[in-house]
Design a protein around this motif. Structure first.
Motif, mmCIF file in Angstrom:
data_model
loop_
_atom_site.group_PDB
_atom_site.id
_atom_site.type_symbol
_atom_site.label_atom_id
_atom_site.label_comp_id
_atom_site.label_asym_id
_atom_site.label_seq_id
_atom_site.Cartn_x
_atom_site.Cartn_y
_atom_site.Cartn_z
ATOM 1 N N MET A 1 -14.681 33.534 -41.561
ATOM 2 C CA MET A 1 -13.602 32.550 -41.385
ATOM 3 C C MET A 1 -12.999 32.194 -42.741
ATOM 4 O O MET A 1 -13.692 32.116 -43.751
ATOM 5 C CB MET A 1 -14.148 31.297 -40.714
ATOM 6 C CG MET A 1 -14.743 31.540 -39.328
ATOM 7 S SD MET A 1 -13.524 32.049 -38.107
ATOM 8 C CE MET A 1 -12.699 30.480 -37.810
ATOM 9 N N GLU A 3 -10.111 29.702 -45.109
ATOM 10 C CA GLU A 3 -9.844 28.275 -45.281
ATOM 11 C C GLU A 3 -8.947 27.783 -44.146
ATOM 12 O O GLU A 3 -8.225 28.544 -43.529
ATOM 13 C CB GLU A 3 -9.160 28.032 -46.627
ATOM 14 C CG GLU A 3 -10.056 28.272 -47.835
ATOM 15 C CD GLU A 3 -9.363 27.861 -49.114
ATOM 16 O OE1 GLU A 3 -8.536 26.904 -49.075
ATOM 17 O OE2 GLU A 3 -9.617 28.490 -50.145
ATOM 18 N N LYS A 4 -8.990 26.488 -43.917
ATOM 19 C CA LYS A 4 -8.186 25.894 -42.845
ATOM 20 C C LYS A 4 -7.061 25.052 -43.437
ATOM 21 O O LYS A 4 -7.233 24.415 -44.486
ATOM 22 C CB LYS A 4 -9.062 25.041 -41.933
ATOM 23 C CG LYS A 4 -10.157 25.822 -41.211
ATOM 24 C CD LYS A 4 -10.959 24.922 -40.286
ATOM 25 C CE LYS A 4 -12.130 25.662 -39.657
ATOM 26 N NZ LYS A 4 -11.671 26.773 -38.780
ATOM 27 N N HIS A 5 -5.921 25.057 -42.743
ATOM 28 C CA HIS A 5 -4.754 24.302 -43.190
ATOM 29 C C HIS A 5 -4.135 23.576 -42.007
ATOM 30 O O HIS A 5 -4.337 23.950 -40.856
ATOM 31 C CB HIS A 5 -3.729 25.250 -43.832
ATOM 32 C CG HIS A 5 -4.293 26.070 -44.947
ATOM 33 N ND1 HIS A 5 -4.538 25.555 -46.191
ATOM 34 C CD2 HIS A 5 -4.688 27.373 -44.989
ATOM 35 C CE1 HIS A 5 -5.050 26.503 -46.974
ATOM 36 N NE2 HIS A 5 -5.150 27.616 -46.255
ATOM 37 N N ARG A 6 -3.366 22.533 -42.316
ATOM 38 C CA ARG A 6 -2.713 21.745 -41.284
ATOM 39 C C ARG A 6 -1.308 22.286 -41.043
ATOM 40 O O ARG A 6 -0.552 22.529 -41.990
ATOM 41 C CB ARG A 6 -2.621 20.273 -41.684
ATOM 42 C CG ARG A 6 -3.956 19.607 -41.970
ATOM 43 C CD ARG A 6 -4.824 19.510 -40.733
ATOM 44 N NE ARG A 6 -4.218 18.703 -39.674
ATOM 45 C CZ ARG A 6 -4.780 18.496 -38.488
ATOM 46 N NH1 ARG A 6 -5.947 19.077 -38.202
ATOM 47 N NH2 ARG A 6 -4.177 17.731 -37.591
ATOM 48 N N GLU A 17 -4.951 22.449 -36.644
ATOM 49 C CA GLU A 17 -5.646 23.037 -37.783
ATOM 50 C C GLU A 17 -5.688 24.544 -37.596
ATOM 51 O O GLU A 17 -6.038 25.026 -36.510
ATOM 52 C CB GLU A 17 -7.069 22.476 -37.877
ATOM 53 C CG GLU A 17 -7.793 22.833 -39.153
ATOM 54 C CD GLU A 17 -9.139 22.126 -39.252
ATOM 55 O OE1 GLU A 17 -10.044 22.506 -38.468
ATOM 56 O OE2 GLU A 17 -9.280 21.211 -40.083
ATOM 57 N N VAL A 18 -5.304 25.277 -38.628
ATOM 58 C CA VAL A 18 -5.187 26.732 -38.511
ATOM 59 C C VAL A 18 -6.050 27.415 -39.563
ATOM 60 O O VAL A 18 -5.929 27.127 -40.757
ATOM 61 C CB VAL A 18 -3.720 27.186 -38.674
ATOM 62 C CG1 VAL A 18 -3.608 28.701 -38.522
ATOM 63 C CG2 VAL A 18 -2.829 26.475 -37.676
ATOM 64 N N ASP A 19 -6.917 28.296 -39.113
ATOM 65 C CA ASP A 19 -7.724 29.110 -40.020
ATOM 66 C C ASP A 19 -6.872 30.250 -40.560
ATOM 67 O O ASP A 19 -6.048 30.809 -39.840
ATOM 68 C CB ASP A 19 -8.940 29.671 -39.271
ATOM 69 C CG ASP A 19 -9.946 30.310 -40.206
ATOM 70 O OD1 ASP A 19 -9.675 31.423 -40.689
ATOM 71 O OD2 ASP A 19 -11.006 29.701 -40.449
ATOM 72 N N GLU A 20 -7.069 30.599 -41.830
ATOM 73 C CA GLU A 20 -6.272 31.664 -42.434
ATOM 74 C C GLU A 20 -6.446 32.998 -41.718
ATOM 75 O O GLU A 20 -5.569 33.863 -41.767
ATOM 76 C CB GLU A 20 -6.646 31.822 -43.912
ATOM 77 C CG GLU A 20 -6.257 30.634 -44.765
ATOM 78 C CD GLU A 20 -6.698 30.763 -46.205
ATOM 79 O OE1 GLU A 20 -6.274 29.947 -47.040
ATOM 80 O OE2 GLU A 20 -7.493 31.698 -46.510
ATOM 81 N N ALA A 27 -4.114 29.800 -33.020
ATOM 82 C CA ALA A 27 -4.749 28.504 -33.280
ATOM 83 C C ALA A 27 -4.240 27.454 -32.299
ATOM 84 O O ALA A 27 -5.008 26.631 -31.785
ATOM 85 C CB ALA A 27 -4.484 28.077 -34.714
#
Length: 348
Positions: A1, A3-6, A17-20, A27
C-alpha cells in the motif's frame, strides 16, 4: 500500500481518502461514494472531471484513450477518475454527477458465486443464474452490474443484473455470446452448474431515480435486456406508479426473449407497454413494429419533454437513441444509459 491522500469533490463537498496504489474512482467505490462512471478503463469519459486544487504533476494516469481525454484537456486540468492516482491532496470538480446517486452508493464487495443455471434464451444469448456462497454480502440497486473474473486469465468482464435484490443472494444475467468473447466463450463452452466464479459488485449508475415521478421510456437492444428487465421488475415489485414503455430491438423474432414475462408486466405495472421491433423480419410471422429501434421510437414518441429514459445496448444504438431523445425534447440530465461493449468495459 502507498501513502494516503485526501480528495475532496465539489460542488458536493464530499471527501474521501485515496491510497496512491488505487485510482480515485476505485477509492470512492470502496467508501460507498457512487461517482458517475462507465467503462472503468479510460475509454468512455463518463468519469471525466476537473482538478480545482492540487498539482497536476501529482496525478498519474494509467493507460487511457486520448478520445476520452485529449492532451489539450489534460493540460487544462481535466482528468479521468478511473485512471487517476493521487500523489497529493486534491480538490476535484465533478463535471458529471447525480447527487441522489452519489450519496446513496453501496460499497463494492468481493465474493464467490456458484452457478445455478446457464441456459440459452436465444441462439446467441445465455441466462446465467448464480448464488453468492462466500465473501461479504453483495448488495446492489436494480440496473447495476457485476464484474466477473475469467478463470486462468485474470481478465475481468462486466454484466448487468437482470433481477432485483433478494435474500437468497441470487443474481441473474442475460449475456450475449461473442465469437471471440473472453467470458462469453468461457460461458458457452465450459461453465456448468456447480462451478464457482470470483466476482465484485456493485458498479453502474443506470438506476431508478427515486425522487422522480415522470413517465419513463426504456430503449434496449441485445443483452441490454438485462438491466431494463431488472428495472421493470423493480417497478412491479414495489408497485411504483410511473407510466412506462419499453422499446426493444432485435433482428428477428428468434432474437426476442422474456416475451411472456414482459407481456405479464403490462398487467402488473400501471400504464406499462412493451413494444418489440424487428430490423430483419423477412420470413417471420410478424405483425409488430419493424425497423431500427430508434426509428420506432421516433415514430411513436413525438414529444418527450419532461420524461426520463433508460437506454441500454450496443454503443451505436445508445448514441443514436440519446440524439433522438434530446431532439424530441428530453433533457440530457434525465437520460441514463449503459453502453454494452465487447472488451473490458461492460461486455453485456
Amino acid at each position: 500500500m502507498g501513502e494516503k491522500h485526501r480528495v475532496r469533490f465539489e460542488p458536493v463537498g464530499i471527501e474521501i481518502e485515496v491510497d496512491e496504489d488505487q485510482t480515485i474512482l476505485r477509492a470512492a467505490f470502496e467508501q460507498g461514494v457512487q461517482l458517475m462512471h462507465g467503462c472503468k478503463e479510460g475509454q468512455c469519459a463518463a468519469c471525466k472531471s476537473f482538478v480545482l486544487e492540487g498539482d497536476l504533476d501529482e496525478i498519474e494516469l494509467d493507460r487511457y484513450s486520448t478520445f476520452a481525454l485529449p492532451d489539450m484537456e489534460r493540460e487544462e486540468g481535466q482528468t479521468l477518475l478511473c485512471r487517476a492516482h493521487a500523489y497529493d491532496d486534491l480538490t476535484i470538480e465533478l463535471l458529471n454527477y447525480d447527487e441522489e446517486v452519489l450519496r446513496s452508493g453501496l460499497p463494492i464487495r468481493k465474493g464467490t458465486v456458484e452457478v445455478l443455471a446457464n441456459d440459452p434464451v436465444t441462439h446467441d444469448m445465455r441466462h446465467l443464474v448464480v448464488q453468492q456462497i462466500a465473501g461479504e454480502e453483495i448488495k446492489y440497486f436494480p440496473g447495476q452490474y457485476m464484474d466477473f473474473t475469467v478463470p486462468d486469465t485474470g481478465e475481468v468482464r462486466s454484466f448487468s443484473m437482470a433481477n432485483t435484490p433478494n435474500r437468497d443472494k441470487r443474481f441473474e444475467f442475460v449475456i450475449k455470446i461473442y465469437p471471440d468473447g473472453a467470458f462469453s466463450q468461457f460461458l458457452a463452452n465450459r461453465v456448468k452448474v456447480g462451478d464457482r466464479l470470483e466476482v465484485e459488485a456493485p458498479f453502474g449508475t443506470c438506476t431508478l431515480r427515486e425522487n422522480r415521478t415522470s413517465d419513463i421510456v426504456f430503449v434496449g437492444g441485445g443483452a441490454g435486456m438485462a438491466p431494463l428487465l431488472g428495472l421493470l421488475r423493480s417497478l412491479a415489485e414495489r408497485q411504483v406508479e410511473r407510466r412506462a414503455v419499453l422499446y426493444y430491438g432485435a433482428r428477428t423474432k428468434a432474437d426476442l426473449c422474456f416475451e411472456k414475462e414482459l407481456r405479464a408486466l403490462e398487467d402488473q405495472i400501471p400504464g406499462f407497454r412493451y413494444v418489440p421491433a424487428l430490423s430483419e423480419p423477412d420470413g417471420d410471422d410478424w405483425d409488430g413494429e419493424t425497423g431500427l429501434i430508434t426509428e420506432v421510437v421516433r415514430a411513436n414518441e413525438p414529444d418527450l419533454e419532461g420524461k426520463d429514459a433508460y437506454v441500454c445496448g450496443p454503443p451505436p444504438m445508445v448514441d443514436a437513441a440519446i440524439a433522438l431523445l434530446t431532439q424530441r425534447g428530453m433533457s440530457e440530465q434525465n437520460i441514463f444509459y449503459d453502453k454494452f461493449t465487447t472488451t473490458g468495459e461492460p461486455e453485456d
